[in-house]
Design a protein around this motif. Structure first.
Motif, PDB file in Angstrom:
ATOM      1  N   GLY A 126       0.817  -1.214   0.000  1.00  0.00           N
ATOM      2  CA  GLY A 126       0.000   0.000   0.000  1.00  0.00           C
ATOM      3  C   GLY A 126       0.846   1.257   0.000  1.00  0.00           C
ATOM      4  N   ARG A 128       0.043   4.887   1.556  1.00  0.00           N
ATOM      5  CA  ARG A 128      -0.917   5.745   2.266  1.00  0.00           C
ATOM      6  C   ARG A 128      -0.897   7.166   1.724  1.00  0.00           C
ATOM      7  NH1 ARG A 128      -0.645   5.463   8.667  1.00  0.00           N
ATOM      8  NH2 ARG A 128      -1.209   3.316   8.080  1.00  0.00           N
ATOM      9  N   GLU A 133      -4.591   1.481  -1.359  1.00  0.00           N
ATOM     10  CA  GLU A 133      -4.701   0.567  -0.220  1.00  0.00           C
ATOM     11  C   GLU A 133      -3.783  -0.641  -0.350  1.00  0.00           C
ATOM     12  OE1 GLU A 133      -8.571  -1.851  -2.009  1.00  0.00           O
ATOM     13  OE2 GLU A 133      -8.856  -0.104  -0.700  1.00  0.00           O
ATOM     14  N   ARG A 134      -3.523  -1.253   0.805  1.00  0.00           N
ATOM     15  CA  ARG A 134      -2.746  -2.492   0.856  1.00  0.00           C
ATOM     16  C   ARG A 134      -3.511  -3.606   0.152  1.00  0.00           C
ATOM     17  NH1 ARG A 134      -0.643  -4.800   6.600  1.00  0.00           N
ATOM     18  NH2 ARG A 134       0.368  -2.752   6.535  1.00  0.00           N
ATOM     19  N   ASP A 135      -2.790  -4.482  -0.555  1.00  0.00           N
ATOM     20  CA  ASP A 135      -3.430  -5.561  -1.318  1.00  0.00           C
ATOM     21  C   ASP A 135      -3.670  -6.770  -0.409  1.00  0.00           C
ATOM     22  OD1 ASP A 135      -4.499  -7.153  -3.258  1.00  0.00           O
ATOM     23  OD2 ASP A 135      -2.642  -7.407  -4.400  1.00  0.00           O
ATOM     24  N   TYR A 177       4.795  -8.367   2.445  1.00  0.00           N
ATOM     25  CA  TYR A 177       4.342  -7.081   1.916  1.00  0.00           C
ATOM     26  C   TYR A 177       5.564  -6.192   1.617  1.00  0.00           C
ATOM     27  CZ  TYR A 177      -0.569  -7.817   3.296  1.00  0.00           C
ATOM     28  OH  TYR A 177      -1.876  -8.273   3.420  1.00  0.00           O
TER      29      TYR A 177
END
Length: 626
Positions: A126, A128, A133-135, A177
């Motif tokens: 992601g 911010r 957004e984060r996947d 991540y």
């Protein structure tokens, strides 16, 4: 399974899931003037990923040959190559993350039989600040897929590759991540760099762990999936084109796309198990040929053998796609590949016939998928052998001059003299200095560039007063010959192939002269065919028109130009014929006659007077209206 059966298994797998299998594109992009080579499977399909409809549907798959010249100095380890094949599948507004990740996992663990416990994946952390957004969706899908194999896959937040070297990996972590520098795709880079109107999205990479390869702390304190030590090797990447950048931020695309690419060589290395891509069935036969030529084994000097195998294979496919050795752009890269292969061959004691000794193994390894290699094997081999022979003469002389001209530290003036006076390429001088463990003077680059600039200024002074475009006058005869040159250029491409590219021209009152890329002498029949085609266009009385276009638009429309020419934001394009009857479409400064029939006035016919070699890989034609 070997690499050849893996390629076919991939295509069969996706064909069974409704994908049209499309052919490979040329290594030389036809509609993208911004890059020299096709460097990824998605590159030829970019217009369709950006919204155009593909004639074969919304599900596509293929194996695309690729070349990344920027990796030339990386070749020599167990995994880097300049030439490679990218297995790819695409969804153009059809399926998305669940199907894509599930199918690829099934292909790896089912079709290829890879152990799931050796697979690790990355997803987007992601951004911010950019509002992306984060996947977590991809992470959840991966957890479910691993769980079905009895593997608990914990997630870990890494960030950048530098963060990974500091943090390392903890037991049980399998889904990592990473930030936008690793797990985001757009043509412009990270989200903050994207302009309004640009699409992009997160990607998810899959890595295979070679457990027998220990982490090398030279790359960083701790190992992690994106480490460059070789323990983890990326074998596939699924890009999810999800977003459109707007003036106010990011919005979701109405029809998101999937773009997947997986390196065939690396997948085969995972199946083979050693972690060395040069031991797979597409490259090992080339290594064995080098062993035979040198009388040495792979373990004696793996780097030299890897460079030769990679460069010979890349040179073969470049030649197949119409590139000839030269001093500019694609031809220059091909020349570098051949010359570096020869230079590393000398390290192994191979003093002649390197290309002839290695290329047959490359042809055999790829002929099943690319039968055109077999059909053109002799011509391709002769073209590359010719460059090898020429270079060996240059190399012997260059090394003699190197020993006389160079001292430690190596200065820019000496390097320029080797380049300008003796024709010894700069990169080979630098490699030769490295082999002899000579240091470079701190200001060598500035001194070399200054000498190069001074030489160019001398050249400009010497050529001042020359006429643009090879045209020595503006009279009626010159206009006729200039128009005839356009007709002959197109005729040569029709008779010999699209590899024919203009390398120079000169026009006088008596004749035209035209230099073009081609590797062998024209036959009498080919000369007659070119003459016939040109005279047919003269008899058709085609109109000749001129229009100015933005340069990018002209190239996309198929306008031909002289090889290596650099153009401004707009160009003049001469068209011979109208609409569907268009025969020639070429960037040119002019001037020309208004109709082709003017060339035949007085009963004159186009005639090729002489065809001869101009330089390595370049032929010269002199022709007249007689």
């Amino acid at each position: 399974m070997n690499a050849q059966t893996i390629r076919q298994a991939f295509l069969d797998f996706y064909a069974a899931r409704g994908h049209a299998i499309i052919g490979r594109s040329s290594l030389v992009p036809k509609d993208d003037p911004t890059t020299l080579f096709t460097g990824s499977g998605m590159q030829p399909l970019l217009p369709y990923l950006l919204g155009a409809e593909h004639p074969q549907g919304r599900r596509l798959a293929n194996s695309q040959t690729c070349l990344r010249a920027e990796d030339i100095y990386e070749v020599g380890d167990n995994r880097h190559t300049t030439f490679f094949e990218m297995l790819g599948n695409w969804s153009l507004g059809d399926y998305f993350k669940k199907e894509q990740l599930g199918w690829f996992f099934e292909f790896l663990t089912g079709s290829l039989g890879l152990e799931p416990s050796r697979l690790y994946v990355s997803v987007f952390a992601g951004d911010r600040q950019a509002g992306v957004e984060r996947d977590e969706e991809s992470a959840d899908i991966w957890q479910e897929l691993f769980a079905k194999q009895g593997i608990r896959a914990a997630t870990a937040l890494i960030g950048s590759a530098a963060d990974g070297y500091k943090r390392g990996m903890k037991p049980g972590e399998r889904i990592f991540y990473y930030d936008a520098s690793k797990n985001w795709w757009s043509r412009s880079g990270v989200p903050s760099a994207m302009p309004a109107g640009e699409p992009g999205g997160p990607d998810s990479e899959v890595f295979y762990e070679f457990e027998h390869i220990r982490h090398d702390p030279a790359f960083g304190e701790h190992c992690h999936p994106n480490c460059d030590c070789g323990r983890f090797v990326e074998i596939g990447n699924s890009v999810f084109m999800t977003y459109l950048k707007t003036d106010s931020g990011f919005t979701k695309l109405p029809k998101p796309n999937v773009d997947f690419g997986g390196g065939l060589e690396r997948l085969a290395a995972a199946v083979e198990g050693s972690g060395d891509v040069f031991k797979i069935s597409l490259l090992w036969p080339l290594i064995q040929s080098v062993e035979k030529l040198s009388g040495r084994s792979y373990g004696d000097d793996p780097k030299s053998m890897r460079v030769i195998a990679d460069h010979a294979r890349g040179a073969l496919f470049l030649a197949l796609d119409g590139v000839l050795p030269g001093n500019k752009e694609q031809g220059y890269v091909l020349r570098r590949l051949i010359r570096r292969a020869v230079r590393f061959g000398l390290e192994l004691g191979i003093e002649q016939s390197l290309m002839a000794g290695v290329l047959p193994a490359a042809v055999e390894a790829y002929a099943g998928a690319y039968p055109e290699l077999k059909a053109r094997q002799q011509a391709l081999t002769e073209a590359l052998q010719k460059e090898e022979k020429t270079f060996r003469q240059t190399l012997k002389a260059g090394i003699r001059h190197f020993e006389k001209e160079v001292s430690d530290p190596v200065g820019g003036e000496a390097l320029f003299k080797l380049y300008d006076t003796y024709g010894f390429p700069l990169e080979l001088s630098l490699e030769e200095a490295g082999r002899r463990q000579l240091s470079l003077a701190p200001d060598w680059r500035q001194k070399f560039d200054a000498a190069m600039l001074e030489q160019r200024e001398r050249s400009r002074t010497a050529t001042r007063g020359q006429f643009k475009g090879g045209l020595e006058g503006q009279g009626d005869t010159h206009k006729k010959y200039h128009t005839a040159t356009h007709l002959m250029y197109k005729a040569l491409r029709l008779v010999l192939g699209d590899h024919v590219v203009q390398r120079g021209s000169n026009i006088t009152e008596e004749r035209l002269r035209f230099d073009f890329s081609h590797h062998q002498k024209l036959t009498p029949e080919q000369i007659r065919q070119v003459e016939t085609i040109v005279n047919q266009q003269i008899d058709r009385d085609l109109p000749v028109s001129c229009r100015e276009y933005p340069t990018d638009q002209a190239v996309k429309m198929g306008a031909l130009g002289a090889f290596g020419d650099k153009y401004g934001p707009s160009v003049r394009v001469y068209q011979i014929g109208d609409g569907d009857d268009r025969f020639s479409f070429e960037i040119c400064g002019g001037p020309h006659v208004d109709r082709t029939s003017r060339l035949g006035e007085g009963g004159k016919r186009f005639k090729i007077l002489k065809e001869e070699a101009s330089s390595a890989g370049v032929r010269r034609i002199k022709a007249a209206l007689v």
